[in-house]
Design a protein around this motif. Structure first.
Motif, PDB file in Angstrom:
ATOM      1  N   UNK A  15      -8.284  36.594 -20.737  1.00 18.92           N
ATOM      2  CA  UNK A  15      -8.152  37.784 -21.569  1.00 18.92           C
ATOM      3  C   UNK A  15      -6.690  38.160 -21.793  1.00 18.92           C
ATOM      4  N   UNK A  16      -5.856  37.936 -20.770  1.00 23.94           N
ATOM      5  CA  UNK A  16      -4.440  38.256 -20.903  1.00 23.94           C
ATOM      6  C   UNK A  16      -3.773  37.393 -21.967  1.00 23.94           C
ATOM      7  N   UNK A  17      -4.145  36.118 -22.024  1.00 28.50           N
ATOM      8  CA  UNK A  17      -3.605  35.223 -23.052  1.00 28.50           C
ATOM      9  C   UNK A  17      -4.034  35.684 -24.441  1.00 28.50           C
ATOM     10  N   UNK A  18      -5.270  36.141 -24.556  1.00 27.65           N
ATOM     11  CA  UNK A  18      -5.762  36.663 -25.832  1.00 27.65           C
ATOM     12  C   UNK A  18      -4.920  37.856 -26.275  1.00 27.65           C
ATOM     13  N   UNK A  19      -4.603  38.726 -25.331  1.00 27.23           N
ATOM     14  CA  UNK A  19      -3.826  39.926 -25.645  1.00 27.23           C
ATOM     15  C   UNK A  19      -2.394  39.587 -26.048  1.00 27.23           C
ATOM     16  N   UNK A  20      -1.767  38.688 -25.306  1.00 29.40           N
ATOM     17  CA  UNK A  20      -0.338  38.422 -25.513  1.00 29.40           C
ATOM     18  C   UNK A  20      -0.054  37.382 -26.595  1.00 29.40           C
ATOM     19  N   UNK A  21      -0.969  36.422 -26.746  1.00 36.21           N
ATOM     20  CA  UNK A  21      -0.703  35.306 -27.665  1.00 36.21           C
ATOM     21  C   UNK A  21      -1.660  35.244 -28.852  1.00 36.21           C
ATOM     22  N   UNK A  24     -12.501  31.231 -24.917  1.00 36.75           N
ATOM     23  CA  UNK A  24     -13.145  32.273 -25.710  1.00 36.75           C
ATOM     24  C   UNK A  24     -14.509  32.641 -25.131  1.00 36.75           C
ATOM     25  N   UNK A  25     -15.281  31.617 -24.783  1.00 35.43           N
ATOM     26  CA  UNK A  25     -16.615  31.839 -24.238  1.00 35.43           C
ATOM     27  C   UNK A  25     -16.536  32.591 -22.920  1.00 35.43           C
ATOM     28  N   UNK A  26     -15.591  32.185 -22.068  1.00 38.26           N
ATOM     29  CA  UNK A  26     -15.406  32.843 -20.780  1.00 38.26           C
ATOM     30  C   UNK A  26     -15.003  34.305 -20.948  1.00 38.26           C
ATOM     31  N   UNK A  27     -14.109  34.560 -21.900  1.00 39.81           N
ATOM     32  CA  UNK A  27     -13.651  35.931 -22.150  1.00 39.81           C
ATOM     33  C   UNK A  27     -14.770  36.802 -22.705  1.00 39.81           C
ATOM     34  N   UNK A  28     -15.524  36.256 -23.644  1.00 36.03           N
ATOM     35  CA  UNK A  28     -16.583  37.027 -24.306  1.00 36.03           C
ATOM     36  C   UNK A  28     -17.696  37.425 -23.342  1.00 36.03           C
ATOM     37  N   UNK A  29     -18.030  36.528 -22.405  1.00 31.85           N
ATOM     38  CA  UNK A  29     -19.211  36.767 -21.571  1.00 31.85           C
ATOM     39  C   UNK A  29     -18.894  36.923 -20.084  1.00 31.85           C
ATOM     40  N   UNK A  30     -17.569  36.977 -19.749  1.00 35.00           N
ATOM     41  CA  UNK A  30     -17.157  37.247 -18.373  1.00 35.00           C
ATOM     42  C   UNK A  30     -17.854  36.316 -17.379  1.00 35.00           C
TER      43      UNK A  30
END
Length: 214
Positions: free
Chosen positions: A8-14, A24-30
């Motif tokens: 999620x941090x990579x999604x926020x920063x990059x 993406x799958x890991x972030x979306x569904x924790x």
């Protein structure tokens, strides 16, 4: 700002493009990495294959309970529905690909055969569509009376037939060819022409009209 857990941090920063499919799958569904890896290994690293998994298929994986499975199924369905076309916009069919794009949100990833009709006005704009029948993984029964009854009730001037092959094999079967000929002949008698019959797959389609069979 509080630092988020990866990825999620990579999604926020990059940005979202910095994440691969697993991230993406890991972030979306924790989900933990082990569970994500197991799902992607089973799906041959294809999101399209994961989208085909049922609620009960997903619950076979560790760390996925009923709520998580429901979230995953619902998320993929939301993704499909964003492509659905508003009938009020009077979508015009000018070629076989137009018909394919119209029906794609309804048949994408389906694991059973479904038979639809598109009902058109004189300008080849879609008045409505209707699911005629659903069957197993290899065939579905088609009632010609129901097809033309629906078309007449919707004041349509022409019809396009569409059914899917869950196997992804686009070659028409003998039954596909026979029912097409039958419905084309009935349509001629009723002065309600069958303009095309598409065999749908996620990867593409087969058009009887394009192949000169209608």
């Amino acid at each position: 700002m509080k630092t988020l857990r990866e990825p999620a941090q990579t999604l926020l920063t990059s940005g979202k493009m910095a994440l691969n499919d697993k991230m993406l799958f890991s972030t979306a569904f924790q989900l933990p990495d082990q569970t994500v890896n197991e799902i992607f290994d089973m799906a041959k690293n294809e999101l399209a294959n994961i989208a085909k998994l049922s609620f009960h298929d997903l619950m076979k994986f560790k760390n996925i309970g009923a709520n998580k499975a429901a979230s995953i199924v619902a998320s993929f369905e939301v993704g499909r529905r964003r492509y659905k076309i508003d009938p009020a916009k009077a979508f015009k069919i000018q070629c076989s690909n137009n018909a394919y794009e119209y029906i794609r949100p309804f048949l994408l990833d389906e694991q059973q055969e479904h038979f639809y009709i598109l009902m058109l006005n004189r300008a080849n704009r879609v008045i409505n569509h209707k699911l005629i029948s659903s069957g197993g993984t290899a065939a579905t029964v088609v009632d010609s009376k129901l097809i033309f009854k629906s078309a007449i009730e919707n004041y349509s001037q022409a019809i396009i037939l569409i059914h899917n092959h869950p196997s992804e094999n686009l070659k028409p079967s003998k039954a596909d060819i026979a029912i097409t000929k039958k419905l084309v002949n009935v349509g001629k008698e009723l002065e309600m022409p069958i303009l095309d019959h598409l065999i749908f797959a996620n990867s593409g389609y087969y058009s009887f009209a394009d192949e000169g069979l209608i």
